[in-house]
Design a protein around this motif. Structure first.
Motif, PDB file in Angstrom:
ATOM      1  N   ALA A   1      -3.774   3.428  -2.909  1.00 44.08           N
ATOM      2  CA  ALA A   1      -2.783   3.099  -4.242  1.00 44.08           C
ATOM      3  C   ALA A   1      -2.230   1.425  -3.754  1.00 44.08           C
ATOM      4  O   ALA A   1      -1.740   2.071  -2.873  1.00 44.08           O
ATOM      5  N   SER A   2      -2.691   0.540  -4.190  1.00 46.49           N
ATOM      6  CA  SER A   2      -1.689  -0.394  -3.801  1.00 46.49           C
ATOM      7  C   SER A   2      -0.623  -1.111  -5.467  1.00 46.49           C
ATOM      8  O   SER A   2      -1.053  -1.099  -6.763  1.00 46.49           O
TER       9      SER A   2
ATOM     10  N   GLU B   1       0.449  -1.140   0.097  1.00 50.58           N
ATOM     11  CA  GLU B   1      -0.263  -0.415   0.496  1.00 50.58           C
ATOM     12  C   GLU B   1       0.838   1.384  -0.020  1.00 50.58           C
ATOM     13  O   GLU B   1       1.418   1.349   0.560  1.00 50.58           O
ATOM     14  N   VAL B   2       1.070   1.500  -0.732  1.00 51.01           N
ATOM     15  CA  VAL B   2       2.141   2.903  -1.362  1.00 51.01           C
ATOM     16  C   VAL B   2       1.616   4.017  -1.193  1.00 51.01           C
ATOM     17  O   VAL B   2       2.055   5.208  -0.463  1.00 51.01           O
ATOM     18  N   ALA B   3       0.209   4.454  -0.838  1.00 57.43           N
ATOM     19  CA  ALA B   3      -0.762   5.762   0.249  1.00 57.43           C
ATOM     20  C   ALA B   3      -1.985   4.767   0.102  1.00 57.43           C
ATOM     21  O   ALA B   3      -2.382   3.886  -0.213  1.00 57.43           O
ATOM     22  N   ALA B   4      -2.990   5.736   0.316  1.00 62.49           N
ATOM     23  CA  ALA B   4      -4.035   5.458   0.773  1.00 62.49           C
ATOM     24  C   ALA B   4      -4.981   5.379  -0.513  1.00 62.49           C
ATOM     25  O   ALA B   4      -4.994   6.074  -1.016  1.00 62.49           O
TER      26      ALA B   4
ATOM     27  N   ALA C   1      -6.558   8.773  -5.131  1.00 65.78           N
ATOM     28  CA  ALA C   1      -5.020   8.466  -5.408  1.00 65.78           C
ATOM     29  C   ALA C   1      -5.155   9.123  -6.121  1.00 65.78           C
ATOM     30  O   ALA C   1      -3.625   9.138  -6.753  1.00 65.78           O
TER      31      ALA C   1
ATOM     32  N   GLU D   1      -3.973  12.852  -6.207  1.00 65.53           N
ATOM     33  CA  GLU D   1      -3.077  13.279  -5.342  1.00 65.53           C
ATOM     34  C   GLU D   1      -1.940  13.144  -6.499  1.00 65.53           C
ATOM     35  O   GLU D   1      -1.101  14.588  -6.490  1.00 65.53           O
ATOM     36  N   LEU D   2      -2.052  12.697  -7.618  1.00 70.18           N
ATOM     37  CA  LEU D   2      -0.148  12.471  -8.414  1.00 70.18           C
ATOM     38  C   LEU D   2      -0.905  13.642  -9.610  1.00 70.18           C
ATOM     39  O   LEU D   2       0.966  13.059 -10.324  1.00 70.18           O
TER      40      LEU D   2
ATOM     41  N   TYR E   1      -5.492   1.769  -8.585  1.00 65.98           N
ATOM     42  CA  TYR E   1      -5.844   2.685  -7.466  1.00 65.98           C
ATOM     43  C   TYR E   1      -6.789   3.014  -7.541  1.00 65.98           C
ATOM     44  O   TYR E   1      -7.478   2.920  -8.983  1.00 65.98           O
TER      45      TYR E   1
END
Length: 441
Positions: A113-114, A108-111, A411, A414-415, A407
Protein backbone atom coordinates in the motif's frame (compact mmCIF):
# COMPACT_ATOMS: atom_id res chain seq x y z
CA UNK A 1 3.06 61.62 9.35
CA UNK A 2 0.26 61.12 11.83
CA UNK A 3 1.02 59.56 15.20
CA UNK A 4 -0.85 56.69 16.88
CA UNK A 5 -0.13 56.19 20.59
CA UNK A 6 -0.92 52.64 21.71
CA UNK A 7 0.96 52.94 25.00
CA UNK A 8 -0.94 51.92 28.10
CA UNK A 9 -3.74 50.36 26.06
CA UNK A 10 -4.92 46.78 25.77
CA UNK A 11 -6.49 45.73 22.47
CA UNK A 12 -8.37 42.70 21.30
CA UNK A 13 -7.02 41.38 17.99
CA UNK A 14 -9.99 42.89 16.16
CA UNK A 15 -9.49 46.29 17.83
CA UNK A 16 -5.80 46.27 17.01
CA UNK A 17 -6.38 45.45 13.35
CA UNK A 18 -8.98 48.23 13.12
CA UNK A 19 -6.70 50.77 14.83
CA UNK A 20 -3.79 50.27 12.42
CA UNK A 21 -3.31 52.58 9.41
CA UNK A 22 -4.46 51.20 6.06
CA UNK A 23 -4.88 52.50 2.53
CA UNK A 24 -8.49 53.33 1.65
CA UNK A 25 -8.85 51.22 -1.47
CA UNK A 26 -11.99 49.37 -2.57
CA UNK A 27 -11.45 46.41 -4.87
CA UNK A 28 -15.24 45.89 -4.90
CA UNK A 29 -15.81 49.35 -6.39
CA UNK A 30 -13.14 48.75 -9.02
CA UNK A 31 -14.69 45.38 -9.88
CA UNK A 32 -17.85 47.10 -11.16
CA UNK A 33 -15.71 49.08 -13.61
CA UNK A 34 -13.55 46.12 -14.62
CA UNK A 35 -16.27 43.52 -15.21
CA UNK A 36 -17.50 44.92 -18.56
CA UNK A 37 -13.88 45.34 -19.64
CA UNK A 38 -13.22 41.64 -19.11
CA UNK A 39 -16.38 40.83 -21.08
CA UNK A 40 -15.14 43.04 -23.91
CA UNK A 41 -11.80 41.26 -24.04
CA UNK A 42 -13.52 37.87 -24.07
CA UNK A 43 -15.91 38.86 -26.85
CA UNK A 44 -13.79 41.09 -29.09
CA UNK A 45 -10.17 40.15 -28.41
CA UNK A 46 -7.40 42.26 -29.94
CA UNK A 47 -9.64 45.02 -31.30
CA UNK A 48 -10.97 45.75 -27.82
CA UNK A 49 -7.50 45.56 -26.28
CA UNK A 50 -6.35 48.28 -28.65
CA UNK A 51 -9.33 50.43 -27.65
CA UNK A 52 -8.47 50.00 -23.98
CA UNK A 53 -4.86 51.00 -24.65
CA UNK A 54 -5.96 54.10 -26.50
CA UNK A 55 -8.24 55.07 -23.61
CA UNK A 56 -5.96 54.33 -20.65
CA UNK A 57 -2.42 54.45 -22.06
CA UNK A 58 -2.94 57.23 -24.63
CA UNK A 59 -1.57 55.08 -27.44
CA UNK A 60 -3.06 52.62 -29.92
CA UNK A 61 -0.39 49.92 -30.20
CA UNK A 62 0.80 49.01 -33.68
CA UNK A 63 1.91 45.68 -32.24
CA UNK A 64 0.09 43.99 -29.38
CA UNK A 65 2.48 41.06 -29.51
CA UNK A 66 5.95 42.53 -29.29
CA UNK A 67 8.08 41.62 -32.34
CA UNK A 68 11.19 39.52 -31.71
CA UNK A 69 13.47 42.21 -33.14
CA UNK A 70 12.17 44.72 -30.58
CA UNK A 71 13.28 42.38 -27.79
CA UNK A 72 16.77 41.88 -29.20
CA UNK A 73 17.16 45.60 -29.95
CA UNK A 74 16.15 46.52 -26.40
CA UNK A 75 18.85 44.28 -24.96
CA UNK A 76 21.52 45.54 -27.37
CA UNK A 77 20.87 49.15 -26.40
CA UNK A 78 20.53 48.54 -22.66
CA UNK A 79 22.89 50.49 -20.41
CA UNK A 80 25.75 48.10 -19.48
CA UNK A 81 25.46 48.87 -15.77
CA UNK A 82 21.73 48.21 -15.81
CA UNK A 83 22.38 44.94 -17.65
CA UNK A 84 24.98 43.95 -15.08
CA UNK A 85 22.49 44.69 -12.31
CA UNK A 86 19.77 42.63 -13.97
CA UNK A 87 22.14 39.71 -14.56
CA UNK A 88 23.25 39.71 -10.93
CA UNK A 89 19.63 39.86 -9.78
CA UNK A 90 18.74 36.92 -12.04
CA UNK A 91 21.62 34.86 -10.64
CA UNK A 92 20.66 35.47 -7.02
CA UNK A 93 16.91 35.10 -7.47
CA UNK A 94 17.43 31.89 -9.44
CA UNK A 95 19.66 30.42 -6.71
CA UNK A 96 17.01 31.02 -4.03
CA UNK A 97 14.11 29.79 -6.14
CA UNK A 98 15.96 26.68 -7.24
CA UNK A 99 16.15 25.74 -3.56
CA UNK A 100 12.37 26.22 -3.25
CA UNK A 101 11.53 23.31 -5.53
CA UNK A 102 9.43 20.83 -3.52
CA UNK A 103 10.41 17.16 -3.62
CA UNK A 104 8.27 14.18 -4.56
CA UNK A 105 7.89 11.50 -1.92
CA UNK A 106 6.44 8.01 -1.45
CA UNK A 107 4.95 6.67 1.78
CA UNK A 108 4.53 2.92 2.25
CA UNK A 109 1.59 2.96 4.62
CA UNK A 110 1.46 -0.86 4.78
CA UNK A 111 2.68 -3.87 2.82
CA UNK A 112 1.55 -3.38 -0.79
CA UNK A 113 0.00 0.00 0.00
CA UNK A 114 1.68 3.22 -1.16
CA UNK A 115 0.83 6.87 -1.62
CA UNK A 116 3.12 8.95 -3.78
CA UNK A 117 3.02 12.72 -4.04
CA UNK A 118 4.15 14.38 -7.25
CA UNK A 119 4.66 18.11 -7.75
CA UNK A 120 3.60 19.04 -11.26
CA UNK A 121 4.06 22.51 -12.80
CA UNK A 122 1.12 24.18 -14.49
CA UNK A 123 1.37 24.15 -18.28
CA UNK A 124 1.14 27.88 -18.98
CA UNK A 125 1.34 31.12 -17.02
CA UNK A 126 0.64 34.78 -17.67
CA UNK A 127 2.99 37.17 -15.90
CA UNK A 128 1.92 40.79 -15.46
CA UNK A 129 4.47 43.59 -15.11
CA UNK A 130 2.97 46.99 -14.24
CA UNK A 131 3.85 50.30 -15.84
CA UNK A 132 2.43 53.59 -14.64
CA UNK A 133 4.57 55.65 -12.28
CA UNK A 134 7.71 53.50 -12.52
CA UNK A 135 9.50 50.90 -14.63
CA UNK A 136 9.79 47.39 -13.16
CA UNK A 137 12.28 45.09 -14.92
CA UNK A 138 12.84 43.63 -11.46
CA UNK A 139 9.24 42.37 -11.51
CA UNK A 140 9.98 40.59 -14.79
CA UNK A 141 12.77 38.74 -13.00
CA UNK A 142 10.68 37.86 -9.95
CA UNK A 143 7.80 36.45 -11.97
CA UNK A 144 9.74 34.72 -14.73
CA UNK A 145 12.47 33.10 -12.63
CA UNK A 146 9.96 31.63 -10.17
CA UNK A 147 7.94 30.13 -13.04
CA UNK A 148 11.02 28.83 -14.84
CA UNK A 149 12.39 27.18 -11.70
CA UNK A 150 8.99 25.55 -11.16
CA UNK A 151 9.33 23.93 -14.59
CA UNK A 152 6.62 25.88 -16.42
CA UNK A 153 7.09 25.36 -20.16
CA UNK A 154 4.95 28.18 -21.58
CA UNK A 155 5.34 31.75 -20.26
CA UNK A 156 3.81 34.97 -21.52
CA UNK A 157 4.54 38.46 -20.18
CA UNK A 158 2.29 41.50 -20.52
CA UNK A 159 3.18 45.10 -19.70
CA UNK A 160 1.42 48.35 -20.65
CA UNK A 161 2.26 50.04 -23.97
CA UNK A 162 4.13 53.33 -23.69
CA UNK A 163 3.31 56.22 -26.01
CA UNK A 164 6.89 57.50 -25.81
CA UNK A 165 8.19 54.11 -26.93
CA UNK A 166 6.04 53.66 -30.00
CA UNK A 167 3.29 51.69 -28.30
CA UNK A 168 5.62 49.01 -26.95
CA UNK A 169 6.39 48.36 -23.26
CA UNK A 170 9.37 50.16 -21.80
CA UNK A 171 12.63 48.97 -23.44
CA UNK A 172 14.11 47.93 -20.08
CA UNK A 173 11.14 45.59 -19.58
CA UNK A 174 11.75 44.11 -23.02
CA UNK A 175 15.48 43.76 -22.35
CA UNK A 176 14.77 41.84 -19.14
CA UNK A 177 12.47 39.49 -21.05
CA UNK A 178 15.18 38.89 -23.64
CA UNK A 179 17.77 38.21 -20.93
CA UNK A 180 15.46 35.57 -19.47
CA UNK A 181 14.64 33.95 -22.81
CA UNK A 182 10.97 35.01 -22.82
CA UNK A 183 9.84 35.57 -26.41
CA UNK A 184 6.05 35.87 -25.91
CA UNK A 185 5.55 39.43 -24.72
CA UNK A 186 2.45 41.62 -25.11
CA UNK A 187 2.00 45.38 -25.07
CA UNK A 188 -1.18 45.12 -23.04
CA UNK A 189 -1.82 46.68 -19.64
CA UNK A 190 -4.24 46.71 -16.75
CA UNK A 191 -7.44 44.71 -16.60
CA UNK A 192 -7.17 44.05 -20.34
CA UNK A 193 -4.01 42.02 -19.82
CA UNK A 194 -5.67 39.97 -17.09
CA UNK A 195 -8.64 39.27 -19.38
CA UNK A 196 -6.34 38.31 -22.27
CA UNK A 197 -4.48 35.84 -20.08
CA UNK A 198 -7.65 34.39 -18.58
CA UNK A 199 -9.68 33.96 -21.78
CA UNK A 200 -7.14 34.18 -24.58
CA UNK A 201 -7.27 36.62 -27.48
CA UNK A 202 -6.68 36.49 -31.20
CA UNK A 203 -5.70 39.25 -33.58
CA UNK A 204 -3.48 40.30 -36.43
CA UNK A 205 -0.40 42.45 -36.76
CA UNK A 206 0.25 44.63 -39.81
CA UNK A 207 3.51 42.87 -40.66
CA UNK A 208 3.40 39.59 -38.77
CA UNK A 209 -0.03 38.27 -39.70
CA UNK A 210 -2.30 36.40 -37.30
CA UNK A 211 -1.41 35.71 -33.68
CA UNK A 212 -3.11 34.02 -30.80
CA UNK A 213 -2.57 34.43 -27.09
CA UNK A 214 -3.70 31.13 -25.63
CA UNK A 215 -5.38 31.15 -22.19
CA UNK A 216 -3.14 30.48 -19.21
CA UNK A 217 -3.55 28.40 -16.07
CA UNK A 218 -2.14 30.91 -13.57
CA UNK A 219 -1.80 34.71 -13.59
CA UNK A 220 0.73 36.40 -11.32
CA UNK A 221 2.24 39.82 -10.85
CA UNK A 222 1.43 43.08 -9.04
CA UNK A 223 -0.69 45.94 -10.34
CA UNK A 224 -3.09 48.71 -9.36
CA UNK A 225 -6.57 48.30 -7.87
CA UNK A 226 -8.08 47.57 -11.30
CA UNK A 227 -5.60 44.76 -11.90
CA UNK A 228 -6.45 43.40 -8.45
CA UNK A 229 -10.17 43.59 -9.24
CA UNK A 230 -9.68 41.82 -12.57
CA UNK A 231 -7.72 39.05 -10.87
CA UNK A 232 -10.51 38.65 -8.31
CA UNK A 233 -13.11 38.31 -11.09
CA UNK A 234 -11.19 35.68 -13.10
CA UNK A 235 -10.16 33.67 -10.03
CA UNK A 236 -11.64 30.21 -10.30
CA UNK A 237 -11.43 30.36 -14.09
CA UNK A 238 -7.66 30.58 -13.64
CA UNK A 239 -5.39 30.60 -10.61
CA UNK A 240 -3.90 33.85 -9.32
CA UNK A 241 -1.13 34.65 -6.87
CA UNK A 242 -2.96 37.31 -4.85
CA UNK A 243 -4.98 40.52 -5.09
CA UNK A 244 -2.08 42.89 -4.59
CA UNK A 245 -3.01 46.25 -3.09
CA UNK A 246 -0.86 49.34 -2.55
CA UNK A 247 2.66 48.56 -1.42
CA UNK A 248 3.61 48.96 2.24
CA UNK A 249 6.51 48.89 4.68
CA UNK A 250 6.48 48.51 8.45
CA UNK A 251 9.60 49.14 10.52
CA UNK A 252 9.87 47.80 14.06
CA UNK A 253 12.61 49.88 15.68
CA UNK A 254 14.02 50.70 19.10
CA UNK A 255 16.48 53.35 20.25
CA UNK A 256 19.39 51.46 18.63
CA UNK A 257 18.01 52.23 15.16
CA UNK A 258 19.51 54.89 12.94
CA UNK A 259 17.15 57.79 12.33
CA UNK A 260 18.65 58.26 8.86
CA UNK A 261 18.06 54.62 7.96
CA UNK A 262 14.45 54.65 9.18
CA UNK A 263 13.65 57.88 7.34
CA UNK A 264 15.28 56.69 4.11
CA UNK A 265 13.42 53.38 4.18
CA UNK A 266 10.00 54.91 4.91
CA UNK A 267 10.53 57.33 2.01
CA UNK A 268 11.77 54.62 -0.35
CA UNK A 269 8.46 52.78 -0.08
CA UNK A 270 6.38 55.96 -0.31
CA UNK A 271 8.13 56.63 -3.63
CA UNK A 272 6.11 53.85 -5.29
CA UNK A 273 2.65 55.34 -5.11
CA UNK A 274 0.63 58.09 -3.37
CA UNK A 275 -1.32 55.26 -1.68
CA UNK A 276 1.79 53.41 -0.46
CA UNK A 277 1.87 52.78 3.27
CA UNK A 278 4.88 53.62 5.47
CA UNK A 279 4.52 52.66 9.14
CA UNK A 280 7.05 52.99 11.96
CA UNK A 281 6.35 51.00 15.13
CA UNK A 282 8.62 51.99 18.00
CA UNK A 283 8.88 51.96 21.77
CA UNK A 284 11.32 54.91 21.59
CA UNK A 285 9.62 58.30 21.82
CA UNK A 286 12.97 59.92 21.03
CA UNK A 287 13.25 57.99 17.76
CA UNK A 288 9.66 58.84 16.88
CA UNK A 289 10.29 62.54 17.48
CA UNK A 290 13.50 62.60 15.43
CA UNK A 291 11.88 60.75 12.51
CA UNK A 292 8.89 63.09 12.57
CA UNK A 293 11.19 66.14 12.61
CA UNK A 294 13.38 65.09 9.69
CA UNK A 295 11.20 63.06 7.34
CA UNK A 296 9.41 66.05 5.82
CA UNK A 297 12.63 67.81 4.84
CA UNK A 298 14.17 64.66 3.40
CA UNK A 299 10.99 63.77 1.50
CA UNK A 300 10.83 67.25 0.03
CA UNK A 301 14.26 66.82 -1.55
CA UNK A 302 13.51 63.54 -3.35
CA UNK A 303 12.87 63.37 -7.09
CA UNK A 304 9.26 62.27 -6.61
CA UNK A 305 8.58 64.52 -3.63
CA UNK A 306 4.94 65.17 -4.47
CA UNK A 307 3.80 61.56 -4.36
CA UNK A 308 6.15 60.72 -1.47
CA UNK A 309 4.68 63.49 0.69
CA UNK A 310 1.15 62.49 -0.28
CA UNK A 311 1.82 58.87 0.73
CA UNK A 312 3.46 59.80 4.03
CA UNK A 313 0.66 62.17 4.99
CA UNK A 314 -2.13 59.78 4.00
CA UNK A 315 -4.24 57.61 6.35
CA UNK A 316 -2.17 54.56 5.42
CA UNK A 317 1.05 55.92 6.99
CA UNK A 318 1.83 56.59 10.65
CA UNK A 319 4.28 56.50 13.53
CA UNK A 320 2.93 54.05 16.10
CA UNK A 321 4.18 54.30 19.69
CA UNK A 322 4.09 51.13 21.81
CA UNK A 323 4.98 50.30 25.41
CA UNK A 324 7.69 47.75 24.73
CA UNK A 325 9.05 45.18 22.29
CA UNK A 326 6.33 42.65 23.12
CA UNK A 327 3.60 45.09 22.16
CA UNK A 328 5.60 46.09 19.10
CA UNK A 329 5.75 42.47 17.92
CA UNK A 330 1.99 42.13 18.48
CA UNK A 331 1.34 45.30 16.48
CA UNK A 332 3.45 44.33 13.45
CA UNK A 333 1.96 40.81 13.51
CA UNK A 334 -1.53 42.33 13.43
CA UNK A 335 -0.47 44.64 10.60
CA UNK A 336 0.98 41.76 8.54
CA UNK A 337 3.20 43.99 6.43
CA UNK A 338 4.21 43.26 2.86
CA UNK A 339 7.73 44.32 3.88
CA UNK A 340 8.80 44.31 7.53
CA UNK A 341 12.14 45.68 8.70
CA UNK A 342 13.51 44.82 12.14
CA UNK A 343 15.85 47.55 13.34
CA UNK A 344 16.26 46.63 17.00
CA UNK A 345 18.86 45.15 19.30
CA UNK A 346 19.19 41.41 18.65
CA UNK A 347 17.20 41.82 15.44
CA UNK A 348 17.56 38.19 14.32
CA UNK A 349 15.95 36.93 17.51
CA UNK A 350 13.12 39.45 17.17
CA UNK A 351 12.56 38.44 13.54
CA UNK A 352 12.04 34.84 14.62
CA UNK A 353 9.10 35.97 16.76
CA UNK A 354 7.22 37.40 13.78
CA UNK A 355 4.54 35.21 12.21
CA UNK A 356 2.78 37.58 9.78
CA UNK A 357 4.87 39.31 7.11
CA UNK A 358 5.43 38.96 3.39
CA UNK A 359 9.21 39.26 3.85
CA UNK A 360 11.31 40.21 6.88
CA UNK A 361 14.45 42.35 6.54
CA UNK A 362 16.78 41.95 9.50
CA UNK A 363 19.23 44.53 10.82
CA UNK A 364 20.61 47.84 9.57
CA UNK A 365 22.10 46.47 6.34
CA UNK A 366 19.07 44.64 4.94
CA UNK A 367 16.82 47.43 3.59
CA UNK A 368 13.67 46.63 1.63
CA UNK A 369 15.25 48.01 -1.54
CA UNK A 370 17.79 45.17 -1.34
CA UNK A 371 14.89 42.72 -1.61
CA UNK A 372 13.33 44.77 -4.41
CA UNK A 373 16.29 44.01 -6.63
CA UNK A 374 18.87 41.42 -5.76
CA UNK A 375 18.72 39.93 -2.28
CA UNK A 376 17.58 36.72 -3.98
CA UNK A 377 14.16 36.78 -2.34
CA UNK A 378 10.98 37.49 -4.31
CA UNK A 379 9.47 40.96 -4.13
CA UNK A 380 5.95 39.98 -5.24
CA UNK A 381 4.44 39.81 -1.76
CA UNK A 382 1.03 39.85 -0.02
CA UNK A 383 -0.33 43.27 0.99
CA UNK A 384 -3.14 44.60 3.13
CA UNK A 385 -2.68 42.09 5.93
CA UNK A 386 -2.95 39.09 3.61
CA UNK A 387 0.41 37.86 4.92
CA UNK A 388 -1.60 36.31 7.77
CA UNK A 389 -2.82 33.60 5.39
CA UNK A 390 -0.76 33.64 2.21
CA UNK A 391 2.85 33.84 1.13
CA UNK A 392 4.76 35.73 -1.51
CA UNK A 393 5.37 34.58 -5.05
CA UNK A 394 7.65 31.60 -5.48
CA UNK A 395 8.04 28.22 -7.11
CA UNK A 396 5.06 27.01 -5.05
CA UNK A 397 2.84 29.48 -6.96
CA UNK A 398 3.25 27.46 -10.16
CA UNK A 399 3.09 23.82 -9.03
CA UNK A 400 0.35 21.48 -7.87
CA UNK A 401 0.58 18.48 -5.58
CA UNK A 402 -0.94 15.33 -7.10
CA UNK A 403 -1.23 12.19 -4.99
CA UNK A 404 -0.88 8.78 -6.62
CA UNK A 405 -2.46 5.86 -4.75
CA UNK A 406 -1.45 2.27 -5.49
CA UNK A 407 -2.67 -0.75 -3.47
CA UNK A 408 -2.33 -4.46 -4.15
CA UNK A 409 -5.27 -6.88 -3.83
CA UNK A 410 -4.08 -8.07 -0.42
CA UNK A 411 -3.59 -4.53 0.86
CA UNK A 412 -7.15 -3.57 -0.12
CA UNK A 413 -8.58 -6.80 1.28
CA UNK A 414 -7.11 -5.98 4.67
CA UNK A 415 -9.24 -2.81 4.79
CA UNK A 416 -12.45 -4.17 3.20
CA UNK A 417 -14.51 -4.52 6.37
CA UNK A 418 -13.49 -1.15 7.81
CA UNK A 419 -14.18 0.71 4.55
CA UNK A 420 -17.64 -0.89 4.35
CA UNK A 421 -18.33 0.10 7.97
CA UNK A 422 -17.39 3.74 7.33
CA UNK A 423 -19.38 3.83 4.07
CA UNK A 424 -22.48 2.53 5.84
CA UNK A 425 -21.96 5.03 8.68
CA UNK A 426 -22.02 7.83 6.11
CA UNK A 427 -25.07 6.26 4.40
CA UNK A 428 -23.10 5.79 1.21
CA UNK A 429 -23.37 2.01 0.80
CA UNK A 430 -22.30 2.05 -2.86
CA UNK A 431 -18.88 3.23 -1.67
CA UNK A 432 -18.48 0.01 0.28
CA UNK A 433 -19.88 -2.06 -2.57
CA UNK A 434 -17.19 -0.65 -4.87
CA UNK A 435 -14.68 -2.39 -2.61
CA UNK A 436 -16.54 -5.66 -1.99
CA UNK A 437 -17.19 -6.05 -5.74
CA UNK A 438 -13.47 -6.73 -6.15
CA UNK A 439 -13.68 -9.80 -3.91
CA UNK A 440 -17.14 -11.26 -4.64
CA UNK A 441 -15.86 -13.55 -7.41
Amino acid sequence: MKRCDFRGQTFTQRELIDALPRAEVSVDDAAHIVEPMLAGVRERGAAYLRELSEKFDSVRPHHLRVPANALTSALKTLDPMVRAGLEEAITRVRAVHKAQRPHDFTVEVAAGASVRQRWIPVARVGLYVPGGLAVYPSSVIMNVVAAQEAGVQSLAVASPPQARHGGLPHPTILAACELLGVSEVYAVGGAGAIGMFAYGAAGSEPQDGEWLCEPVNVITGPGNVFVAAAKRLVRGHVGIDAEAGPTEIAILADDTASVEHVVADLISQAEHDPQAGSVLVTMSESLADQVAQSIGDVAGRTKHAERVVEALSGPQSAIVLVDDLDQGVAVVDAYGAEHLEIQTADASRVADRITNAGAIFVGPYSPVSLGDYMAGSNHVLPTGGCAAFTSGLGVHSFVRAVQVIEYTRDALAELEGRIVALADAEDLPAHGEAVTARFDQ
